[in-house]
Write a protein that holds these residues in place. Structure first.
Motif, PDB file in Angstrom:
ATOM      1  N   PRO A  30       4.345   3.274 -12.503  1.00 58.55           N
ATOM      2  CA  PRO A  30       3.773   5.187 -12.240  1.00 58.55           C
ATOM      3  C   PRO A  30       3.667   6.019 -13.005  1.00 58.55           C
ATOM      4  O   PRO A  30       3.196   5.917 -14.273  1.00 58.55           O
ATOM      5  N   ALA A  59       7.193  15.165  -6.484  1.00 62.58           N
ATOM      6  CA  ALA A  59       7.287  14.349  -7.350  1.00 62.58           C
ATOM      7  C   ALA A  59       7.454  14.508  -8.536  1.00 62.58           C
ATOM      8  O   ALA A  59       6.101  15.002  -8.932  1.00 62.58           O
ATOM      9  N   GLU A 114       3.651   5.404  -4.099  1.00 63.26           N
ATOM     10  CA  GLU A 114       5.384   4.900  -3.863  1.00 63.26           C
ATOM     11  C   GLU A 114       5.456   6.387  -5.240  1.00 63.26           C
ATOM     12  O   GLU A 114       4.823   6.320  -5.767  1.00 63.26           O
ATOM     13  N   THR A 169       8.576   8.952  -6.688  1.00 65.23           N
ATOM     14  CA  THR A 169       9.930   9.356  -7.126  1.00 65.23           C
ATOM     15  C   THR A 169      10.004  10.876  -6.939  1.00 65.23           C
ATOM     16  O   THR A 169       9.088  11.276  -7.529  1.00 65.23           O
ATOM     17  N   GLN A 209      12.438   3.470   2.864  1.00 66.19           N
ATOM     18  CA  GLN A 209      13.080   4.927   1.002  1.00 66.19           C
ATOM     19  C   GLN A 209      13.613   3.077  -0.204  1.00 66.19           C
ATOM     20  O   GLN A 209      14.057   1.784   0.757  1.00 66.19           O
ATOM     21  N   THR A 210      12.960   3.419  -1.168  1.00 66.32           N
ATOM     22  CA  THR A 210      13.129   1.888  -2.051  1.00 66.32           C
ATOM     23  C   THR A 210      13.976   2.203  -3.545  1.00 66.32           C
ATOM     24  O   THR A 210      13.791   1.191  -4.611  1.00 66.32           O
ATOM     25  N   ASN A 266      15.689   7.895  -5.417  1.00 70.14           N
ATOM     26  CA  ASN A 266      14.941   9.285  -5.367  1.00 70.14           C
ATOM     27  C   ASN A 266      13.563   7.935  -4.672  1.00 70.14           C
ATOM     28  O   ASN A 266      12.891   9.431  -5.440  1.00 70.14           O
ATOM     29  N   LYS A 267      12.744   7.719  -4.238  1.00 67.03           N
ATOM     30  CA  LYS A 267      11.359   6.240  -4.129  1.00 67.03           C
ATOM     31  C   LYS A 267      11.803   6.243  -2.479  1.00 67.03           C
ATOM     32  O   LYS A 267      12.174   6.094  -1.807  1.00 67.03           O
ATOM     33  N   ARG A 315       8.183   4.536  -0.053  1.00 60.53           N
ATOM     34  CA  ARG A 315       7.033   3.752  -0.184  1.00 60.53           C
ATOM     35  C   ARG A 315       6.545   4.237   1.450  1.00 60.53           C
ATOM     36  O   ARG A 315       7.108   3.948   2.179  1.00 60.53           O
TER      37      ARG A 315
END
Length: 606
Positions: free
Chosen positions: A30, A110, A123, A125, A170-171, A174-175, A177
């Motif tokens: 990230p 993000a 992705e 966050t 959703q991964t 708050n993520k 992809r």
């Protein structure tokens, strides 16, 4: 200031060359930002954008004028006419763009961005603190709903990228992809720039048909405070804006109010500015700038004239010919129209010859085609399409030049010859084909486009000497937008800006698929396998050689397509404004672009 600007531009160009030469560097974890090539210029701990003033005071107001009207507050759908600023000022996206780099994004909604090794996925966050203007949190559900809705029901500009998304999932808490179905290195950035809407606001509503009935709830620093259909829109700065302390927003969104007033034509708008009803005005005409901005407020120093340089390509501005209609399907006819357009005389009449002509779509940059025959890598890219390319693409092409006289005899003769080659001759004083049908077309213009109307009036006189009498139709904004969206015109005014990092938007402007999609920006209706291939090369270039060569090759295909009659370029921006409206001496490489004004401006009491 000017010397500093060009020094920074040179360094920026060298830096871009270096990172392009190294190929794409994919993020392994990230990150705070992303660049189209290499790493973004600002480090993870950056404090503010280079052209923003972190000490700028809050307060004041900007009042600008627009010609035309509006009947919608939803800039994300095809239906309706919308104040163009709403798309950029009233909404936020996951990432924000710096106008001091060719194409770099930094975290906004993000907190971080991460990509796969080949950018086959991206992705994001979300920030825990991200909020809509009603105080509710921005959630992954809002993001996913926004992307799917815009990609399926929104304006066609959103559908191209959405069609290349293989999956959205959703991964984490708050993520989110996105995995891509095609090889396109720019998609990771494009996906980060979509507006995020509040899902709950649209439940039970028809998103694609909304107009003035829904005042959007968004996460942006400005909210729509008041409006009157067709008259004005007022945006107020949200004092509780969630992101005011973010590095990306530090020194931005300083003004308390941004108000857009609408006028029937440019003359009334200018008089309103002179009278003080507006406090900022962009002037596109260099002659008017030099000769008519001497009114009392300027003489007193209450109004300041600022000239803002930039390092971006010219893009294309002029009059586009719709090849979907038979009258302009033949390139020789389009070439004749360009020859008949007496640019030198028009430029002298309109600007005192103060503004140079646009020579190609990427002129004013190193992305522009070179004079003379195509060579090296550019020729390699074009050679496979040699049989389909129009004259000049490989051999070299330049716009015709007139002698500056009103008659323009040499170019008119050339235009007549091209028309004859295409099967049109003057019969009894009228340009006709072999069947005796007259050559006729309609020029559709937006009401209030006074300068464009004046140019067309001069142009019509030249065409009449060729036995051609075009119809000029001037209509209000709503009708104009509807007709242009349906491609219901033969010729109209055309403007396309080009960035220092051309990418997926090129498909929207000139891609073959966009030619048949109503509402697309491919107004000329071009369908060129060569252009499609050059755009693909642009999007997947991993070396500076391929990137620059592909843009120069695309420039050749577009320019020799003779789709647009180019007019003059704006190599600086001219803004007259109240002396209290202030901006930093450090201007971005893009200059006056999209939302630089008003976001990086502030009100300084004198």
């Amino acid at each position: 200031m000017m010397a500093d600007y060009f020094a920074r531009r040179t360094v920026g160009a060298l830096a871009l060359g270096a990172i392009l030469a190294c190929g794409g560097i994919a993020s392994a974890e990230p990150a705070h930002g992303i660049a189209m090539y290499g790493a973004p210029a600002l480090p993870p701990d950056f404090h503010h954008l280079p052209y923003a003033n972190p000490d700028a005071p809050k307060g004041g107001r900007l009042v600008t004028g627009e010609t035309g009207s509006f009947d919608s507050l939803n800039p994300h759908i095809l239906k309706g006419s919308v104040p163009w600023q709403l798309r950029f000022l009233a909404y936020e996206s996951l990432m924000g763009r710096s106008w001091d780099e060719p194409f770099s994004l930094y975290g906004l909604l993000a907190e971080t961005i991460e990509t796969g090794p080949n950018r086959d996925w991206v992705e994001f966050t979300l920030r825990d603190e991200a909020r809509f203007s009603d105080g509710s949190p921005v959630t992954v559900e809002d993001v996913m709903w926004s992307y799917e809705t815009l990609g399926t029901e929104g304006h066609p500009r959103y559908r191209g990228a959405w069609s290349q998304v293989e999956s959205m999932e959703q991964t984490g808490p708050n993520k989110i992809r996105f995995t891509f179905a095609t090889d396109d290195r720019e998609l990771a950035l494009i996906i980060g720039m979509r507006p995020i809407l509040k899902k709950a606001q649209w439940e039970g509503r028809d998103f694609a048909s909304s107009g003035l009935d829904v005042v959007p709830i968004t996460s942006a620093p400005y909210v729509i405070d008041d409006f009157e259909a067709g008259r004005f829109v007022s945006l107020k700065r949200n004092p509780d804006y969630w992101g005011k302390d973010l590095p990306f927003m530090t020194g931005q969104a300083n003004l308390d109010e941004i108000r857009m007033e609408f006028f029937g034509d440019g003359t009334v708008q200018f008089e309103a500015f002179k009278a003080g009803a507006l406090n900022a005005l962009r002037e596109n005409n260099a002659e008017k700038w030099e000769t008519q901005y001497d009114f009392p407020a300027v003489q007193r120093g209450d109004v300041v004239k600022s000239e803002i340089p930039h390092g971006r390509p010219t893009g294309m501005t002029g009059f586009v010919m719709n090849t979907r209609h038979g009258v302009f399907a033949d390139w020789r006819v389009r070439a004749a129209m360009i020859h008949a357009f007496n640019f030198e005389y028009i430029n002298e009449t309109m600007t005192g010859s103060r503004q140079p002509r646009i020579t190609s779509y990427f002129s004013n940059s190193d992305l522009a085609m070179s004079a003379g025959p195509a060579e090296g890598r550019v020729r390699e890219l074009l050679e496979p399409f040699a049989d389909d390319l129009l004259p000049g693409a490989l051999e070299g092409y330049a716009l015709p030049e007139g002698d500056g006289s009103a008659r323009n005899r040499r170019n008119i003769r050339a235009a007549m010859g091209l028309m004859e080659e295409a099967g049109w001759t003057v019969q009894d004083g009228v340009m006709k084909n072999a069947d005796g049908q007259p050559f006729s077309f309609e020029v559709v213009l937006n009401q209030g486009a006074g300068e464009e109307q004046s140019i067309i009036d001069i142009y019509v006189q030249a065409l009449q000497r060729m036995g051609i009498a075009p119809r000029v139709t001037v209509i209000d904004s709503a009708q104009y937008n509807e007709r242009v969206n349906r491609f219901d015109f033969d010729m109209t005014f055309f403007r396309r800006g080009i960035s220092l990092s051309p990418g997926n938007e090129q498909r929207l402007y000139w891609g073959s698929d966009a030619a048949t999609q109503e509402g697309s920006r491919n107004l000329m209706g071009m369908q060129s396998p060569a252009a499609d291939a050059m755009i693909d090369t642009l999007l997947n270039a991993t070396s500076r050689e391929d990137f620059v060569a592909a843009s120069r090759a695309l420039d050749r295909v577009l320019t020799t397509g003779r789709y647009v009659i180019p007019i003059y370029q704006w190599n600086i921006s001219r803004i007259a404004h109240a002396k209290e409206l202030t901006f930093s001496e450090t201007t971005p490489v893009y200059g006056d672009w999209i939302d630089w004004m008003p976001n990086a401006w502030w009100w300084q009491d004198q």
